[in-house]
Design a protein around this motif. Structure first.
Motif, PDB file in Angstrom:
ATOM      1  N   ALA A  82       0.712  -1.244  -0.107  1.00 19.54           N
ATOM      2  CA  ALA A  82       0.107  -0.177   0.097  1.00 19.54           C
ATOM      3  C   ALA A  82       0.929   1.334   0.035  1.00 19.54           C
ATOM      4  CB  ALA A  82      -0.856  -0.096   1.354  1.00 19.54           C
ATOM      5  N   THR A  83       0.545   2.302  -0.648  1.00 21.10           N
ATOM      6  CA  THR A  83       1.089   3.454  -0.749  1.00 21.10           C
ATOM      7  C   THR A  83       1.368   4.105   0.614  1.00 21.10           C
ATOM      8  OG1 THR A  83      -0.796   4.789  -1.326  1.00 21.10           O
ATOM      9  CG2 THR A  83       0.583   3.874  -3.202  1.00 21.10           C
ATOM     10  N   GLN A  84       2.477   4.364   0.972  1.00 20.89           N
ATOM     11  CA  GLN A  84       2.814   5.307   2.194  1.00 20.89           C
ATOM     12  C   GLN A  84       3.179   6.676   1.929  1.00 20.89           C
ATOM     13  OE1 GLN A  84       1.379   4.513   5.165  1.00 20.89           O
ATOM     14  NE2 GLN A  84       0.448   2.585   4.361  1.00 20.89           N
ATOM     15  N   GLU A  85       2.376   7.692   1.636  1.00 24.77           N
ATOM     16  CA  GLU A  85       3.013   9.059   1.341  1.00 24.77           C
ATOM     17  C   GLU A  85       2.905   9.745   2.799  1.00 24.77           C
ATOM     18  OE1 GLU A  85       1.107  11.020  -1.873  1.00 24.77           O
ATOM     19  OE2 GLU A  85       0.866   9.188  -2.884  1.00 24.77           O
ATOM     20  N   ASP A  86       3.895  10.722   2.918  1.00 24.11           N
ATOM     21  CA  ASP A  86       4.089  11.631   4.035  1.00 24.11           C
ATOM     22  C   ASP A  86       2.799  12.651   3.956  1.00 24.11           C
ATOM     23  OD1 ASP A  86       6.300  10.443   4.939  1.00 24.11           O
ATOM     24  OD2 ASP A  86       7.669  11.891   3.850  1.00 24.11           O
ATOM     25  N   PRO A  87       2.245  12.945   5.155  1.00 24.10           N
ATOM     26  CA  PRO A  87       1.188  14.100   4.975  1.00 24.10           C
ATOM     27  C   PRO A  87       1.782  15.284   4.489  1.00 24.10           C
ATOM     28  CG  PRO A  87       1.711  13.175   7.249  1.00 24.10           C
ATOM     29  CD  PRO A  87       2.606  12.612   6.185  1.00 24.10           C
ATOM     30  N   TYR A  88       0.805  15.842   3.929  1.00 19.01           N
ATOM     31  CA  TYR A  88       1.131  17.372   3.298  1.00 19.01           C
ATOM     32  C   TYR A  88       0.345  18.289   3.634  1.00 19.01           C
ATOM     33  CZ  TYR A  88      -2.410  16.041   0.032  1.00 19.01           C
ATOM     34  OH  TYR A  88      -3.660  15.641  -0.389  1.00 19.01           O
ATOM     35  N   CYS A  89       0.701  19.599   3.422  1.00 13.53           N
ATOM     36  CA  CYS A  89      -0.028  20.663   4.089  1.00 13.53           C
ATOM     37  C   CYS A  89      -1.218  20.850   3.116  1.00 13.53           C
ATOM     38  CB  CYS A  89       1.036  22.016   3.656  1.00 13.53           C
ATOM     39  SG  CYS A  89       2.340  22.083   4.627  1.00 13.53           S
ATOM     40  N   ASN A  90      -2.377  21.226   3.819  1.00 16.30           N
ATOM     41  CA  ASN A  90      -3.615  21.416   3.472  1.00 16.30           C
ATOM     42  C   ASN A  90      -3.815  23.183   3.331  1.00 16.30           C
ATOM     43  OD1 ASN A  90      -6.201  21.520   2.607  1.00 16.30           O
ATOM     44  ND2 ASN A  90      -6.959  20.293   4.087  1.00 16.30           N
TER      45      ASN A  90
ATOM     46  N   LYS B 251       2.726  26.721  12.086  1.00 18.82           N
ATOM     47  CA  LYS B 251       1.775  27.310  12.909  1.00 18.82           C
ATOM     48  C   LYS B 251       0.252  27.263  12.594  1.00 18.82           C
ATOM     49  CE  LYS B 251       0.839  30.765  16.470  1.00 18.82           C
ATOM     50  NZ  LYS B 251       0.990  32.106  17.147  1.00 18.82           N
ATOM     51  N   HIS B 252       0.013  27.667  11.418  1.00 14.48           N
ATOM     52  CA  HIS B 252      -1.345  27.779  10.803  1.00 14.48           C
ATOM     53  C   HIS B 252      -1.872  26.713   9.572  1.00 14.48           C
ATOM     54  CE1 HIS B 252      -1.813  31.375  13.190  1.00 14.48           C
ATOM     55  NE2 HIS B 252      -0.659  31.857  12.669  1.00 14.48           N
ATOM     56  N   VAL B 253      -0.780  26.049   8.883  1.00 13.75           N
ATOM     57  CA  VAL B 253      -1.423  25.098   8.117  1.00 13.75           C
ATOM     58  C   VAL B 253      -1.354  23.727   8.478  1.00 13.75           C
ATOM     59  CG1 VAL B 253      -0.929  24.373   5.689  1.00 13.75           C
ATOM     60  CG2 VAL B 253      -0.219  26.595   6.469  1.00 13.75           C
ATOM     61  N   PRO B 254      -2.565  23.265   8.494  1.00  9.20           N
ATOM     62  CA  PRO B 254      -2.888  21.986   8.672  1.00  9.20           C
ATOM     63  C   PRO B 254      -2.337  20.758   7.828  1.00  9.20           C
ATOM     64  CG  PRO B 254      -4.990  22.620   8.018  1.00  9.20           C
ATOM     65  CD  PRO B 254      -3.896  23.661   8.160  1.00  9.20           C
ATOM     66  N   PHE B 255      -1.887  19.710   8.505  1.00  6.86           N
ATOM     67  CA  PHE B 255      -1.574  18.561   7.638  1.00  6.86           C
ATOM     68  C   PHE B 255      -2.587  17.621   7.239  1.00  6.86           C
ATOM     69  CE2 PHE B 255       2.577  19.614   9.276  1.00  6.86           C
ATOM     70  CZ  PHE B 255       3.442  19.613   8.092  1.00  6.86           C
ATOM     71  N   ILE B 256      -2.557  17.026   5.933  1.00  3.91           N
ATOM     72  CA  ILE B 256      -3.460  16.112   5.410  1.00  3.91           C
ATOM     73  C   ILE B 256      -3.020  14.851   5.228  1.00  3.91           C
ATOM     74  CG2 ILE B 256      -3.457  17.105   3.172  1.00  3.91           C
ATOM     75  CD1 ILE B 256      -6.660  16.202   3.062  1.00  3.91           C
ATOM     76  N   SER B 257      -3.436  13.775   5.387  1.00  6.02           N
ATOM     77  CA  SER B 257      -2.727  12.432   5.105  1.00  6.02           C
ATOM     78  C   SER B 257      -3.690  11.988   3.931  1.00  6.02           C
ATOM     79  CB  SER B 257      -2.861  11.292   6.352  1.00  6.02           C
ATOM     80  OG  SER B 257      -1.906  11.961   7.129  1.00  6.02           O
ATOM     81  N   THR B 258      -3.016  11.352   2.927  1.00  7.39           N
ATOM     82  CA  THR B 258      -3.677  10.572   1.785  1.00  7.39           C
ATOM     83  C   THR B 258      -4.123   9.278   2.343  1.00  7.39           C
ATOM     84  OG1 THR B 258      -1.653   9.640   0.785  1.00  7.39           O
ATOM     85  CG2 THR B 258      -2.447  11.766   0.198  1.00  7.39           C
TER      86      THR B 258
END
Length: 166
Positions: A95-103, A152-159
């Protein structure tokens, strides 16, 4: 190697000489037969004699992944004399495991801007850029301020591991 002895008429010295380069390559590259000895791969259209001219070879490293390799005479296409050969290998796909990225869609931009302004005011950059060193120092202060505001202000999102790759 894979034909039956009853087809001895195929093993003439001339035919074996022609096949020798194939045998040499099989040995040179350590290739292994996947079809079991004695499985017919062709039915001669005029005599209905079953022979074994086809085979499937693999490198040593794939042998432990082999599930099946067999002929399918019942699925022979019309007007074809060769049987289909079906090979199944176990090739697991992780399964693909990508690092979370900025949303950036979820950012409250007014708060982001306040933090950025506050950080830039406290930074120690030159008042005017007159040389490359001034430019580099200003760039570092700006990047540091941007990184602090993003952190401080940008939440992360995981795929999702189930998302499509396109």
């Amino acid at each position: 190697m894979w034909d039956e002895e009853r087809n001895h008429h195929l093993f003439t010295p001339a035919a074996l000489d022609l096949a020798q380069p194939l045998f040499d390559r099989l040995r040179e590259f350590d290739l292994h037969m996947l079809l079991s000895h004695g499985l017919p791969t062709l039915e001669a259209s005029n005599t209905k004699n079953l022979t074994h001219p086809d085979n499937v070879f693999s490198l040593e490293g794939l042998l432990d992944r082999l599930l099946t390799c067999s002929v399918l005479p019942k699925h022979q296409p019309p007007k074809a004399d060769h049987f289909l050969i079906a090979t199944s290998l176990m090739l697991p796909l992780p399964a693909t495991q990508e690092d979370p990225y900025c949303n950036f869609q979820m950012v409250i931009w007014s708060e982001f801007e306040k933090t950025l302004r506050r950080t830039l005011r406290s930074g120690s950059g030159p008042a005017e850029i007159t040389c490359i060193d001034d430019f580099e120092q200003t760039r570092k202060v700006l990047m540091s301020a941007l990184n602090a505001a993003v952190e401080k202000h940008v939440p992360f999102i995981s795929t999702s591991q189930y998302r499509k790759q396109w």
